[in-house]
Design an enzyme around this catalytic site. Structure first.
Site, PDB file in Angstrom:
ATOM      1  NE  ARG A 109       9.057  27.939   1.164  1.00 33.64           N
ATOM      2  CZ  ARG A 109      10.225  28.211   0.616  1.00 33.64           C
ATOM      3  NH1 ARG A 109      11.168  28.768   1.331  1.00 33.64           N
ATOM      4  NH2 ARG A 109      10.461  27.897  -0.641  1.00 33.64           N
ATOM      5  CB  SER A 113      13.931  29.938   3.994  1.00 31.47           C
ATOM      6  OG  SER A 113      14.943  29.756   3.039  1.00 31.47           O
ATOM      7  CD  GLU A 158      20.641  28.501  14.399  1.00 28.44           C
ATOM      8  OE1 GLU A 158      21.719  28.411  15.023  1.00 28.44           O
ATOM      9  OE2 GLU A 158      20.599  28.720  13.167  1.00 28.44           O
ATOM     10  CG  PHE A 207      19.341  24.682  11.833  1.00 32.49           C
ATOM     11  CD1 PHE A 207      20.188  23.576  11.782  1.00 32.49           C
ATOM     12  CD2 PHE A 207      19.165  25.424  10.680  1.00 32.49           C
ATOM     13  CE1 PHE A 207      20.839  23.242  10.601  1.00 32.49           C
ATOM     14  CE2 PHE A 207      19.818  25.098   9.509  1.00 32.49           C
ATOM     15  CZ  PHE A 207      20.654  24.005   9.454  1.00 32.49           C
ATOM     16  CG  HIS A 245      13.416  24.401   4.960  1.00 32.94           C
ATOM     17  ND1 HIS A 245      12.528  25.395   4.652  1.00 32.94           N
ATOM     18  CD2 HIS A 245      14.462  24.565   4.118  1.00 32.94           C
ATOM     19  CE1 HIS A 245      13.017  26.139   3.660  1.00 32.94           C
ATOM     20  NE2 HIS A 245      14.194  25.651   3.319  1.00 32.94           N
ATOM     21  CG  ASP A 269      19.065  23.152   0.992  1.00 33.21           C
ATOM     22  OD1 ASP A 269      19.810  23.420   0.031  1.00 33.21           O
ATOM     23  OD2 ASP A 269      18.387  24.001   1.591  1.00 33.21           O
ATOM     24  NE  ARG A 301      13.468  25.205  -0.262  1.00 28.23           N
ATOM     25  CZ  ARG A 301      13.362  25.221  -1.586  1.00 28.23           C
ATOM     26  NH1 ARG A 301      12.601  24.332  -2.204  1.00 28.23           N
ATOM     27  NH2 ARG A 301      14.030  26.115  -2.301  1.00 28.23           N
TER      28      ARG A 301
END
Lengths: 315, 270
Positions: free
Chosen positions: A11, A38, A59, A84, A110, A118, A168
């Protein structure tokens, strides 16, 4: 492999790529849905606030706003977690962006199970499958932070929708600024003649480690970084079959529909050959430390080497 | 601007086109098409700065048809404005036609976006309005929504965004005709008080009779003058307006008139 290899999250490459684009291209807009720390788009928000737009936790609107920006002549980068983006906004991506071939770029953060603690809700394991079935869409899964940055730059230079997935966790940096990167053209990491390991994402490094282990056993493995899942580099796959005869695919994604699926489709239609897949086998993820999850789900060099030994017996 | 044109007569022409093309196609959505005629005619003949000879001008005003199923109304207006040959109207929904069942921007000259999957247009329009602000362009963006459509959650995501970013170059129009596919909106899923909902989302709200050309023109002018917030024109409309047996009923939301019904409809639209 060098145990002291540098590890950087992919990222970071996404954020660096966006910063470079913002500096050079006044058409760039970067959008996020409340996860900018993030995705690293917070770096853009700080340096280029006029080029950043946070739409909050929405989103579907995120993708629609980007579509409008693209219709208005801009080049929007839509950034949020891949799970998402590909899940909650799939219809918006399909019917508004891809149907109209709009110039919208997607950063799916992610990606994979290495998201860690998570848990399953935030681990994108199906995104490549549901993005690559969309007409007009380009899908990229770069192998490290350097290649992620290059993918961002290349996406901006390509007309039409592009989905880039990245993880991530800090993962080994296996390329450098001088390593060639061309959309749709796989990168030969290591040549070999007994088996071809076709990998994407952070699994490219695992494939390299597996190839070293196999070499000690007298097995000469080729390793390919198939960073572009769509359009797939069929020429490279045909050459793998011609030179090695058998294939192993490796990805941090469901086996169904991702890199393994794409490669198998190509093989079935063009040059049938035995394949073993390393990936998530029809399961959801869970909480845990990234390395323990990768081991528990069979996503390490050990499983890749096992798959290589097995597929060779099918020659 | 075509101020000398008789917009009321053009509305009748468009209504005749709608029922004729849907009848020939054998399927389509006459109810909502007929309810939105005055809105689209006012926009294309009086309000929007557009030129059929230069359909890709980056400075042109934009129209996003979010309730994409009423494409026949828009197709008729675009054809009459000269974006494509009127003869194409007879090919609606046929294989190979430039007029897809729901709007497809790559197929039809003059379309600013595709539409048909409901709830998406306001986000797109908001993004277009943002692009104008970011690039210092003066075009305005219009977006037509249906009242059943605002049951989609994305509409309210976009409503928040457009107000948050103070997109006063965005004007939405709500075709409040009170009927959706399965029945009266009040019975299926009540959206009222719709105007108050937009007020609560910090929009400038103007309520008009959606079939009154003067009220619509005045509302668009007010919207253009309003600064600091997007405007929604809540237009009270009659579903199926102009054809007695189609008015205020969900039966004609998505049904095509046969030859006899078409003849009656054409006779009524005088």
């Amino acid at each position: 492999m060098d145990k002291k290899i540098e590890r950087i999250p992919q990222r970071d490459g996404y954020g660096k790529g966006l910063l470079e684009l913002c500096k050079e291209n006044d058409k760039i807009m970067v959008l996020d849905a409340d996860v900018s720390a993030s995705t690293r788009t917070a770096w853009v928000a700080k340096e280029y606030p006029d080029k950043f737009m946070n739409v909050g936790i929405s989103e579907q609107d995120l993708v629609g706003e980007a579509a409008g920006l693209a219709l208005g002549g801009m080049i929007p980068f839509v950034s949020t977690y891949g799970v998402f983006l590909s899940g909650r906004a799939w219809d918006q991506i399909r019917t508004t962006v891809c149907y109209n071939n709009l110039n919208v770029k997607f950063g799916g953060a992610h990606a994979g199970i290495s998201v860690g603690p998570d848990g399953a809700t935030h681990q994108a394991l199906e995104d490549m499958a549901i993005m690559r079935v969309l007409p007009n869409m380009t899908v990229i899964a770069p192998c490290d932070c350097v290649e992620t940055k290059k993918a961002v730059i290349a996406a901006a230079a390509t007309e039409g929708p592009v989905y880039i997935r990245f993880g991530r966790e800090a993962v080994p940096v296996v390329t450098d600024d001088d390593t060639p990167f061309e959309l749709g053209k796989a990168r030969l990491v290591r040549d070999g003649k007994d088996v071809a390991i076709i990998a994407c994402g952070a699994m490219v490094y695992e494939a390299e480690v597996a190839a070293e282990q196999l070499a000690k056993e007298g097995i000469d493995a080729r390793v390919v970084d198939m960073h572009t899942i769509k359009p797939l580099d069929g020429e490279c796959i045909s050459a793998c079959v011609r030179d090695c005869g058998v294939i192993v695919t490796a990805e941090e994604h469901q086996m169904a529909g991702g890199l393994g699926g794409a490669v198998s489709e190509y093989l079935a239609l063009n040059c049938p050959a035995p394949v073993e897949m390393v990936g998530v086998n029809d399961r959801f993820g869970q909480s845990g430390q990234p390395d323990e999850l990768m081991s528990a789900y069979g996503l390490t060099s050990k499983e890749i080497a096992e798959a290589a030994r097995k597929v060779i017996t099918r020659k | 601007m075509d101020n000398k044109l008789n917009l009321a007569e053009i509305c009748k022409d468009v209504r005749r086109d709608i029922v004729t093309m849907i009848s020939k196609a054998g399927s389509g959505h006459p109810g909502g098409s007929l309810s939105s005629v005055e809105i689209m005619v006012t926009l294309y003949y009086k309000v929007m700065h557009v030129d059929a000879k230069n359909p890709h001008d980056p400075k042109r005003d934009r129209f996003i048809l979010s309730k994409g199923h009423v494409a026949p109304a828009l197709y008729s207006v675009l054809a009459r404005k000269g974006y494509f040959d009127m003869a194409a109207l007879g090919t609606l929904r046929q294989f190979g036609s430039i007029l897809q069942g729901h709007p497809h921007m790559s197929s039809t000259p003059g379309l600013d976006c595709s539409g048909g999957s409901l709830g998406q247009g306001l986000s797109i329009a908001s993004g277009l309005a943002m692009a104008a602000k970011k690039q210092g362009l003066n075009y305005r963006t219009y977006c037509l929504m249906g009242d059943g459509e605002i049951q989609e959650g994305q509409i309210w995501e976009a409503a928040m965004t457009a107000a948050h970013f103070k997109l006063d170059n965005l004007c939405a129009i709500l075709d409040l005709n009170g009927v959706q596919l399965d029945g009266p909106t009040a019975e299926i899923m009540n959206v009222e008080p719709a105007a108050d909902k937009f007020r609560a989302f910090n929009w400038n709200v103007i309520e008009v009779d959606g079939h009154n050309l003067d009220e619509l023109a005045a509302a668009f002018e007010c919207a253009a003058q309003h600064k600091g917030a997007p405007t929604v024109i809540v237009a009270k409309c009659v579903k199926g307006k102009g054809v007695s047996y189609m008015e205020n009923t969900c039966a004609w939301h998505g049904a095509a008139p046969n030859a006899e019904q078409l003849a009656q409809a054409l006779a009524e639209i005088k």
